[in-house]
Design a protein around this motif. Sequence first.
Motif, PDB file in Angstrom:
ATOM      1  N   UNK A  14       0.812  -1.211   0.000  1.00 15.96           N
ATOM      2  CA  UNK A  14       0.000   0.000   0.000  1.00 15.96           C
ATOM      3  C   UNK A  14       0.850   1.268   0.000  1.00 15.96           C
ATOM      4  N   UNK A  15       2.063   1.174   0.514  1.00 19.68           N
ATOM      5  CA  UNK A  15       2.966   2.328   0.521  1.00 19.68           C
ATOM      6  C   UNK A  15       4.063   2.193  -0.527  1.00 19.68           C
ATOM      7  N   UNK A  16       4.032   1.101  -1.271  1.00 19.76           N
ATOM      8  CA  UNK A  16       5.128   0.755  -2.184  1.00 19.76           C
ATOM      9  C   UNK A  16       6.461   0.805  -1.438  1.00 19.76           C
ATOM     10  N   UNK A  17       6.386   0.547  -0.134  1.00 18.72           N
ATOM     11  CA  UNK A  17       7.575   0.458   0.697  1.00 18.72           C
ATOM     12  C   UNK A  17       8.196   1.764   1.112  1.00 18.72           C
ATOM     13  N   UNK A  18       7.630   2.906   0.657  1.00 13.77           N
ATOM     14  CA  UNK A  18       8.391   4.131   0.896  1.00 13.77           C
ATOM     15  C   UNK A  18       7.558   5.405   1.031  1.00 13.77           C
ATOM     16  N   UNK A  19       6.249   5.371   0.720  1.00  6.47           N
ATOM     17  CA  UNK A  19       5.495   6.620   0.717  1.00  6.47           C
ATOM     18  C   UNK A  19       4.048   6.388   1.137  1.00  6.47           C
ATOM     19  N   UNK A  20       3.482   7.381   1.850  1.00  7.36           N
ATOM     20  CA  UNK A  20       2.110   7.228   2.289  1.00  7.36           C
ATOM     21  C   UNK A  20       1.159   7.146   1.103  1.00  7.36           C
TER      22      UNK A  20
END
Length: 542
Positions: A439-445
């Motif tokens: 859901x965050x692609x591992x790095x962003x809200x």
Amino acid sequence: MSSLTWLITWGPRPPSIRQIGPWTLIGDIFDRRRPVFPAVDDQDRRAYDFKLLARIWGRFVGVILNPAGAVSAALRDPSGAREAVVWTAHGLTFVASDVPDALIRTVAADWRISVERISAAVRNPLALGAELLLDGPVALLPGEMRDLVTDETTTLWSPAAHIHRPDLIALTPSEAAAHLREAVDEAVDGLASAADVVAAEVSGGLDSSLVAAALHPRRPVRLWLNAFGPGPGADERRFVDRLSEHLDIEVTTFARHASPLTREELEAAPQRLRPSLAALDGAFDHEWAVRCADVGAQAVFTGKGGDGMLVQPATPEVFFDLWRLKGWRALASPDLVQLARLNERSVWTLLRDARRRAQADAAHPSLGLFAPLGAPSAPHPWLRDAAAWGPAKTVQVLSLLQGHGLHGPSRLTAAVDVFHPLLSQPVIEACLGLSTPQLTLGRRDRALARLAFQERLPPEILNRRSKGELTTFFGRMIADGLEDLRPWLLDGRLAALGVIDRAATEAILTRDALIRHGGYPDILVAALFEGWVRAWDQRLQA
């Protein structure tokens, strides 16, 4: 309905009634586009009921009538958008989402306010989703059914059954984005079909923009409305302008004024079966209700609930969840370095904390307003398995519990239906089934949501990092209302019952203390609960 069963309704529009198998469903019911049926033995006597909640979704309460026409079972839909409470009195069985005052005087003679549960709930309003604060009636959790003959309760749906669905966590980012987009479209399309004329809130943030992009141009919207607050953090009109240009819609804006939290406002807040966290800003509700009435709108769409379900912000807990899913293989995640940089930590710090962390801390911070509890309150039933999910997924379920409060009664819901599609079953199940790193692609809200709607939204909103802030707005409401708020709490029922610490509350309710410590959520919750206790004291005494 049967001659032994009566249906009493009130509200902005009459509910629909649909018969599916043995169930009479009352409310808004929609067929799932791609139902995923639970693994249940067909010999299970509840097999049909389990599958029913995979076939349909909506905002409804269900009942089964026996051959004589009496109610024998009750059901609450998984989204929690409709309350479902059961009790008996004078040989009659009641299944209700609300209870009018005239009926309370007749059927609630043995009901009592539970001081113990109030003391727990003011500290953690998320607990409102479980038991009522009243002894007497029995509340169903979302997704529960109750056999009224045997008094047996069956959990047909719960978040735990949908978290980390194997087929969803195996999706690529583009496939996961498509799945999320389809879920949002399904939710918006279904709810839009329930009302002939709809309005929509456009805040300028990502969540309401997702809903707007799912509505337009596929569904007609009579009124697009933006309320902006004082100060740059609460005024998002520059983003609203870009959205309106991109979607080619006309948005009406109005200033959201911070009216003092007066005694009149507090007493006017609707106080039904639960304290309603949706009723905190009566002036805003009134403005919306008048504008919807002017255009004949029967329902209004919001983007509320998106922060939690779509995962905002991307904190270190995202890596903790990835660690639980993959163990040492999480170190191969291509986004690990960027997530560490975003949170100003080293990769090895994230790794160390992930190995130590067992679950999220769900405690509700407090200013010291509330008196000490005699014993710790039990966790919400949905959180019993939280240790197995990881902290970020636990926070997501907590946000779902918080979202139930948004379905509560307010002066706006008395005038129009308020739809929160990002808190509907299709979106809930999609977001629970995907991992938080997805859901965050591992790095962003909310990164997956941005990817899913990248072709429907302008770059300014897709790339926006700031978020609207109303803390100052609510702080002003409290500060300007201290003249009424101080006696409301210091001489009120919560103080008399020992729920709040009167001396601590008196010290906090000054302008100087508010400037130094803030603590607006605790104060607003205490004021709201005070109104609820006063209202129910009067009803039960009558």
